[in-house]
Motif scaffolding. Structure first.
Motif, PDB file in Angstrom:
ATOM      1  N   HIS A 187       0.072  14.895  -4.394  1.00  0.00           N
ATOM      2  CA  HIS A 187       1.536  14.928  -4.352  1.00  0.00           C
ATOM      3  C   HIS A 187       2.036  15.548  -3.053  1.00  0.00           C
ATOM      4  CE1 HIS A 187       5.404  14.617  -6.471  1.00  0.00           C
ATOM      5  NE2 HIS A 187       5.741  15.722  -5.818  1.00  0.00           N
ATOM      6  N   LEU A 188       1.422  16.636  -2.639  1.00  0.00           N
ATOM      7  CA  LEU A 188       1.822  17.291  -1.397  1.00  0.00           C
ATOM      8  C   LEU A 188       1.513  16.407  -0.183  1.00  0.00           C
ATOM      9  CD1 LEU A 188       0.534  20.896  -2.179  1.00  0.00           C
ATOM     10  CD2 LEU A 188       2.930  20.201  -2.018  1.00  0.00           C
ATOM     11  N   ALA A 189       0.391  15.684  -0.227  1.00  0.00           N
ATOM     12  CA  ALA A 189      -0.033  14.865   0.907  1.00  0.00           C
ATOM     13  C   ALA A 189       0.873  13.651   1.120  1.00  0.00           C
ATOM     14  CB  ALA A 189      -1.476  14.406   0.719  1.00  0.00           C
ATOM     15  N   ALA A 202       5.422  16.596 -11.962  1.00  0.00           N
ATOM     16  CA  ALA A 202       4.594  15.517 -11.417  1.00  0.00           C
ATOM     17  C   ALA A 202       3.106  15.716 -11.673  1.00  0.00           C
ATOM     18  CB  ALA A 202       4.842  15.384  -9.916  1.00  0.00           C
ATOM     19  N   CYS A 203       2.665  16.968 -11.706  1.00  0.00           N
ATOM     20  CA  CYS A 203       1.225  17.234 -11.699  1.00  0.00           C
ATOM     21  C   CYS A 203       0.706  17.904 -12.977  1.00  0.00           C
ATOM     22  CB  CYS A 203       0.867  18.108 -10.497  1.00  0.00           C
ATOM     23  SG  CYS A 203       1.412  17.418  -8.930  1.00  0.00           S
ATOM     24  N   LEU A 204       1.589  18.463 -13.793  1.00  0.00           N
ATOM     25  CA  LEU A 204       1.170  19.081 -15.048  1.00  0.00           C
ATOM     26  C   LEU A 204       2.066  18.573 -16.180  1.00  0.00           C
ATOM     27  CD1 LEU A 204       0.831  21.450 -12.648  1.00  0.00           C
ATOM     28  CD2 LEU A 204      -0.003  22.735 -14.621  1.00  0.00           C
ATOM     29  N   PRO A 205       2.114  17.263 -16.394  1.00  0.00           N
ATOM     30  CA  PRO A 205       3.086  16.715 -17.337  1.00  0.00           C
ATOM     31  C   PRO A 205       2.677  16.800 -18.804  1.00  0.00           C
ATOM     32  CG  PRO A 205       1.806  14.951 -16.385  1.00  0.00           C
ATOM     33  CD  PRO A 205       1.321  16.229 -15.744  1.00  0.00           C
ATOM     34  N   GLU A 206       1.427  17.170 -19.062  1.00  0.00           N
ATOM     35  CA  GLU A 206       0.936  17.028 -20.426  1.00  0.00           C
ATOM     36  C   GLU A 206       1.413  18.136 -21.382  1.00  0.00           C
ATOM     37  OE1 GLU A 206      -0.969  17.130 -17.772  1.00  0.00           O
ATOM     38  OE2 GLU A 206      -1.960  15.180 -17.589  1.00  0.00           O
ATOM     39  N   HIS A 209       8.191  21.034  -1.614  1.00  0.00           N
ATOM     40  CA  HIS A 209       8.208  20.566  -2.997  1.00  0.00           C
ATOM     41  C   HIS A 209       8.470  21.765  -3.906  1.00  0.00           C
ATOM     42  CE1 HIS A 209       6.180  16.719  -1.774  1.00  0.00           C
ATOM     43  NE2 HIS A 209       5.763  17.520  -0.804  1.00  0.00           N
ATOM     44  N   THR A 210       9.475  21.681  -4.742  1.00  0.00           N
ATOM     45  CA  THR A 210       9.796  22.804  -5.617  1.00  0.00           C
ATOM     46  C   THR A 210       8.736  22.952  -6.710  1.00  0.00           C
ATOM     47  OG1 THR A 210      11.103  21.501  -7.185  1.00  0.00           O
ATOM     48  CG2 THR A 210      12.255  22.370  -5.245  1.00  0.00           C
ATOM     49  N   THR A 233      -5.763  18.748 -12.168  1.00  0.00           N
ATOM     50  CA  THR A 233      -4.471  19.285 -11.719  1.00  0.00           C
ATOM     51  C   THR A 233      -4.479  19.563 -10.220  1.00  0.00           C
ATOM     52  OG1 THR A 233      -3.998  20.246 -13.884  1.00  0.00           O
ATOM     53  CG2 THR A 233      -2.814  21.167 -11.996  1.00  0.00           C
ATOM     54  N   GLU A 234      -5.573  20.140  -9.715  1.00  0.00           N
ATOM     55  CA  GLU A 234      -5.665  20.411  -8.278  1.00  0.00           C
ATOM     56  C   GLU A 234      -5.621  19.116  -7.471  1.00  0.00           C
ATOM     57  OE1 GLU A 234      -8.417  24.420  -8.969  1.00  0.00           O
ATOM     58  OE2 GLU A 234      -9.306  22.552  -8.232  1.00  0.00           O
ATOM     59  N   PHE A 235      -6.286  18.077  -7.965  1.00  0.00           N
ATOM     60  CA  PHE A 235      -6.263  16.782  -7.285  1.00  0.00           C
ATOM     61  C   PHE A 235      -4.840  16.221  -7.268  1.00  0.00           C
ATOM     62  CE2 PHE A 235      -6.548  12.160  -7.134  1.00  0.00           C
ATOM     63  CZ  PHE A 235      -7.426  11.952  -6.084  1.00  0.00           C
TER      64      PHE A 235
END
Length: 243
Positions: free
Chosen positions: A180-182, A197-201, A189-190, A173-175
């Motif tokens: 995404h931010l980069a 985008a990053c925690l979809p599961e 980013h809201t 998740t951190e990656f």
């Protein structure tokens, strides 16, 4: 003279083309056609000026005349290739095969013989730009946003700081959050966007994003990277502050 082509809705629109041509009339016609096709242009009347403008303006492509004052096209091409991989299309009155081979072996991306059909030059310019863009997209599997270098295929994030490279030990998740931010480091980013985008599961709450961002920030601070990701009260996060 050919009719100026209509402006297309293409991926290469707004690319900057440097026209290095010492004949004003030819340069003017080329720029008119290129602008009509949705491209931005700049003009260099001699080889030295072309190199100066290439360095300062960083064009997306150079249309390069061979026979120019101060520095000829071969010298300019050699210096451009020394600097990097800016696409170059050679323009020349010499039509012998040996001249064409010299241009291509020196690193030119294409070769057009005068007198040329201006619409064809525009079409070749667009084709070379599209190829260059496709290659850039492949290379973009590695994101470089100083001090970060993020390899999307190897799933590896590095920090380059004070001449030392550090490998970041990140959770999945951190990656994802850092990546995404980069991709748009100065855009806010809201939390909802980052969650999707990053925690979809799972059915995570937006405050879960805060927890992961906090852990990511602590890991970065331990390496000396301060103040990122930056929290925007009531909205979300961005990698860096506003310009």
């Amino acid at each position: 003279m050919s009719t100026v082509p209509a402006s297309p809705d293409s991926a290469d629109a707004q690319a900057l083309v440097l026209v290095a041509e010492d004949e004003p009339e030819i340069a003017e016609i080329l720029q008119a056609y290129l602008r009509r096709a949705g491209l931005r242009t700049a003009h260099a009347p001699d080889g030295q000026r072309a190199l100066d403008m290439h360095l300062s303006m960083k064009p997306d492509l150079v249309l390069l005349d061979v026979q120019m004052p101060k520095r000829d096209g071969w010298q300019v091409l050699a210096e451009i290739r020394h600097r990097g991989q800016t696409p170059v299309i050679m323009l020349t009155a010499m039509d012998q095969d040996i001249d064409k081979l010299m241009g291509l072996r020196s690193g030119a991306d294409d070769y057009v013989v005068k007198p040329f059909n201006t619409a064809e030059v525009v079409a070749r310019t667009q084709a070379v730009l599209r190829r260059a863009m496709a290659q850039t997209q492949v290379q973009a599997r590695v994101l470089r946003v100083p001090p970060f270098e993020i390899d999307l295929d190897q799933h590896e994030a590095l920090v380059h700081l004070d001449g030392i490279t550090h490998a970041l030990s990140l959770t999945l998740t951190e990656f994802r959050l850092l990546t995404h931010l980069a991709r748009a480091p100065r855009r806010v980013h809201t939390r909802a966007e980052l969650l999707a985008a990053c925690l979809p599961e799972g059915d995570a709450l937006e405050r879960t994003v805060d927890s992961h961002i906090s852990k990511l920030r602590r890991k970065l601070e331990s390496l000396g990277v301060e103040g990122t990701p930056l929290g925007i009260r009531g909205v979300g996060y961005r990698l860096w502050g506003a310009e």
